[in-house]
Design an enzyme around this catalytic site. Structure first.
Site, PDB file in Angstrom:
ATOM      1  N   CYS A 251       5.277  -2.608  -0.362  1.00 50.05           N
ATOM      2  CA  CYS A 251       4.983  -1.337  -0.993  1.00 50.05           C
ATOM      3  C   CYS A 251       4.004  -1.510  -2.154  1.00 50.05           C
ATOM      4  O   CYS A 251       3.929  -2.566  -2.771  1.00 50.05           O
ATOM      5  CB  CYS A 251       6.246  -0.706  -1.584  1.00 50.05           C
ATOM      6  SG  CYS A 251       7.549  -0.425  -0.398  1.00 50.05           S
TER       7      CYS A 251
ATOM      8  N   GLY B 172       0.744  -1.968   1.872  1.00 51.17           N
ATOM      9  CA  GLY B 172       1.508  -1.163   2.822  1.00 51.17           C
ATOM     10  C   GLY B 172       0.604  -0.226   3.579  1.00 51.17           C
ATOM     11  O   GLY B 172      -0.096   0.581   2.960  1.00 51.17           O
TER      12      GLY B 172
ATOM     13  N   ASN C 165       9.017   0.002  -5.385  1.00 52.05           N
ATOM     14  CA  ASN C 165       8.528  -1.220  -4.748  1.00 52.05           C
ATOM     15  C   ASN C 165       9.598  -2.285  -4.956  1.00 52.05           C
ATOM     16  O   ASN C 165       9.937  -2.598  -6.094  1.00 52.05           O
ATOM     17  CB  ASN C 165       7.202  -1.660  -5.380  1.00 52.05           C
ATOM     18  CG  ASN C 165       6.700  -2.969  -4.793  1.00 52.05           C
ATOM     19  OD1 ASN C 165       7.070  -3.354  -3.689  1.00 52.05           O
ATOM     20  ND2 ASN C 165       5.843  -3.648  -5.538  1.00 52.05           N
ATOM     21  N   GLY C 166      10.097  -2.839  -3.860  1.00 52.38           N
ATOM     22  CA  GLY C 166      11.127  -3.861  -3.967  1.00 52.38           C
ATOM     23  C   GLY C 166      12.203  -3.643  -2.922  1.00 52.38           C
ATOM     24  O   GLY C 166      11.964  -2.977  -1.907  1.00 52.38           O
TER      25      GLY C 166
ATOM     26  N   TYR D  78      -0.471 -14.772  -2.207  1.00 53.18           N
ATOM     27  CA  TYR D  78      -0.978 -13.943  -1.115  1.00 53.18           C
ATOM     28  C   TYR D  78      -0.966 -12.443  -1.368  1.00 53.18           C
ATOM     29  O   TYR D  78      -1.925 -11.751  -1.059  1.00 53.18           O
ATOM     30  CB  TYR D  78      -0.178 -14.234   0.159  1.00 53.18           C
ATOM     31  CG  TYR D  78      -0.598 -13.394   1.346  1.00 53.18           C
ATOM     32  CD1 TYR D  78      -1.862 -13.524   1.912  1.00 53.18           C
ATOM     33  CD2 TYR D  78       0.269 -12.449   1.899  1.00 53.18           C
ATOM     34  CE1 TYR D  78      -2.257 -12.751   2.992  1.00 53.18           C
ATOM     35  CE2 TYR D  78      -0.116 -11.675   2.988  1.00 53.18           C
ATOM     36  CZ  TYR D  78      -1.374 -11.839   3.526  1.00 53.18           C
ATOM     37  OH  TYR D  78      -1.762 -11.065   4.594  1.00 53.18           O
TER      38      TYR D  78
END
Ligand code: SF4
Length: 490
Positions: free
Chosen positions: A18, A44, A123-124, A262
């Site tokens: 996300c 995302g 996000n998570g 990344y």
């Protein structure tokens, strides 16, 4: 034997799930949010949503638009923002994490609470969502989505504290796992990072604005102010005044080290460090730890490029583009099903045959997940005439799954969980294979090495040492589905 035609490297990476962006005090806040989300599209690609708030009518109205697809697909039409008025907005891009792929899971989620409208973009991943949901449902909560994020809404709604802020903190105290949140009420924006700061969140100013990565601030013309600190809650009102709270007490932070490897864009800044420079430093460490007798250093585009530059500079071996990535095949809409995931695997990369033929090559990639892509790329180099292929990886072996909002295969699908180094080298058919050490990775991010007693980062996918409890996993629940209803993406 798999064929060696060009492949899609994106399909064999860990995938950040996300990206979130919010803005307050800005004209065309929703359009600005879409611009910010576009810069976070790499985090995302499945779906996107924006909620805005217009203070002008009846004490204020919230508006929402969500859709399946890329930001440009969902918000590309000239009238896309006609129904998203107001000077405050927040948005979310997602790949399917806990809860599945249906439109009802597309964030920001919104609820009418006793205190008024409340939106949340997350996000998570909440690692005790199943346990919390079971208890909430037992007490009468009725869930509208299958997203773990909705658990937070119900915890806020059912908290007995008098103010919304106290209810919000009360809810977060019950939550385990990783979260960076951008919430909105009629009064303004509330942002928060989990006590360990596993997922990133930064703050900028024109508006001001909050975002997963600094690159999204650059794109909308905002100045980076600072990161939201681990465990910090920041309220920003319509007057632009910020209030910082520390509701969780001091904890040693454990941000995700894979953001450096990344997930984040190389033009982002994390923890005051350039992601690009860190990736180059990983390449330097890799060259020191795992030298190879070779003629050229070749990156796997695009994510292996900075580490390959570092490797080449340290080793003195020339950096060359031995694999060419097509710029005319976009990162098309990725559905979270295996069939769809592999539908776009051709067409993106090709060997630079004239360069590669007869050469001893050091191939640099950021990680090996299942190993299927690594095998294909080695095959492709050999088919193009490479004399030797030495594979070097800019992260330690990925041996464990992530439970903090990153799409990881089951552990038994991870190549490094199944094989030792020699077997992995044989599987991908490389002449040699080496990974940067965990200490080398820590040195690249500016530490002396990994302090085993007090690691500075979350590195659980490499070490198996998870920094939080994993209640749902330990209970052997199915953390990827919080409902009996199975969603389908249209
Ligand atoms: S387990 Fe790995 S990918 Fe997940 S948060 Fe920790 S370091 Fe990042």
């Amino acid at each position: 034997m798999p064929d060696a035609t060009p492949w899609d490297t994106d399909s064999d990476h860990l995938r950040e799930e996300c990206g979130i962006f919010g803005v307050i005090g800005a004209k065309d806040a929703a359009a600005m949010t879409a611009l910010g989300l576009h810069a976070l599209q790499h985090r995302g690609q499945e779906a996107v949503g924006i909620v805005s708030f217009d203070a002008g009518q009846h004490g204020g109205e919230f508006y929402a638009h969500r859709g399946v697809g890329h930001v440009a697909q969902v918000f590309g039409a000239p009238d896309a923002f006609a129904g998203l008025g107001g000077a405050m907005a927040s948005g979310h891009v997602r790949y399917s994490t806990t809860g599945g792929a249906g439109l009802r899971n597309v964030q920001p989620l919104f609820a009418d609470l006793a205190s008024g409208g409340f939106s949340i973009a997350h996000n998570g991943n909440i690692s005790n969502a199943m346990a919390l949901k079971a208890e909430l449902v037992r007490k009468g909560s009725i869930f509208q989505s299958t997203s773990d994020t909705e658990v937070i809404i119900h915890l806020v709604a059912t908290s007995r504290y008098p103010t919304l802020l106290d209810r919000f903190v009360d809810a977060l105290r019950m939550v385990e796992g990783a979260y960076a949140l951008i919430c909105m009420t009629a009064e303004g924006i509330i942002t928060c990072r989990d006590p360990l700061g596993i997922r990133p969140l930064v703050m900028g100013r024109i508006g001001p604005k909050e975002s997963s990565e600094t690159v999204a601030l650059d794109v909308v013309g905002a100045d980076f102010v600072r990161q939201i600190e681990p465990g910090e809650l920041v309220q920003v009102g319509h007057d632009g005044v910020c209030h910082s709270h520390r509701p969780f007490g001091p904890r040693a932070p454990r941000p995700c080290i894979f953001e450096h490897v990344y997930f984040s864009r190389p033009d982002s800044i994390i923890d005051s460090r350039s992601v690009y420079e860190v990736r180059k430093a990983i390449g330097v460490e890799l060259a020191r730890e795992a030298p190879a007798a070779a003629d050229i250093v070749v990156p796997v585009p695009d994510s292996g490029v900075p580490a390959a530059i570092g490797y080449a500079q340290q080793s003195g071996i020339p950096f060359e583009l031995g694999i060419i990535r097509s710029h005319y095949v976009g990162r098309t809409f990725i559905q979270p099903s295996d069939g769809a995931r592999h539908a776009d695997v051709k067409r993106k990369h090709n060997a630079n045959r004239a360069l590669v033929a007869g050469k001893r090559i050091v191939l640099i990639d950021d990680s090996i997940v299942r190993g299927t892509t690594s095998l294909k790329i080695v095959q492709m180099m050999r088919d193009a005439g490479a004399a030797e292929v030495h594979f070097r990886v800019a992260s330690p072996p990925t041996e464990h799954s992530c439970f903090y909002g990153v799409d990881t295969p089951e552990r038994d699908k991870l190549l490094a969980a199944r094989m030792d180094l020699a077997a992995m080298a044989e599987y991908i058919q490389a002449d040699s294979l080496a990974f940067v050490s965990i200490d080398g990775l820590y040195r690249a991010v500016g530490e002396a090495g990994r302090d085993g007693g007090k690691p500075a980062y979350c590195d659980a996918c490499f070490t198996g040492e998870y920094p939080t409890r994993l209640t749902d996993f330990s209970a052997r629940a199915q953390p990827d589905q919080l409902s009996l209803l199975v969603d389908k993406v249209a």
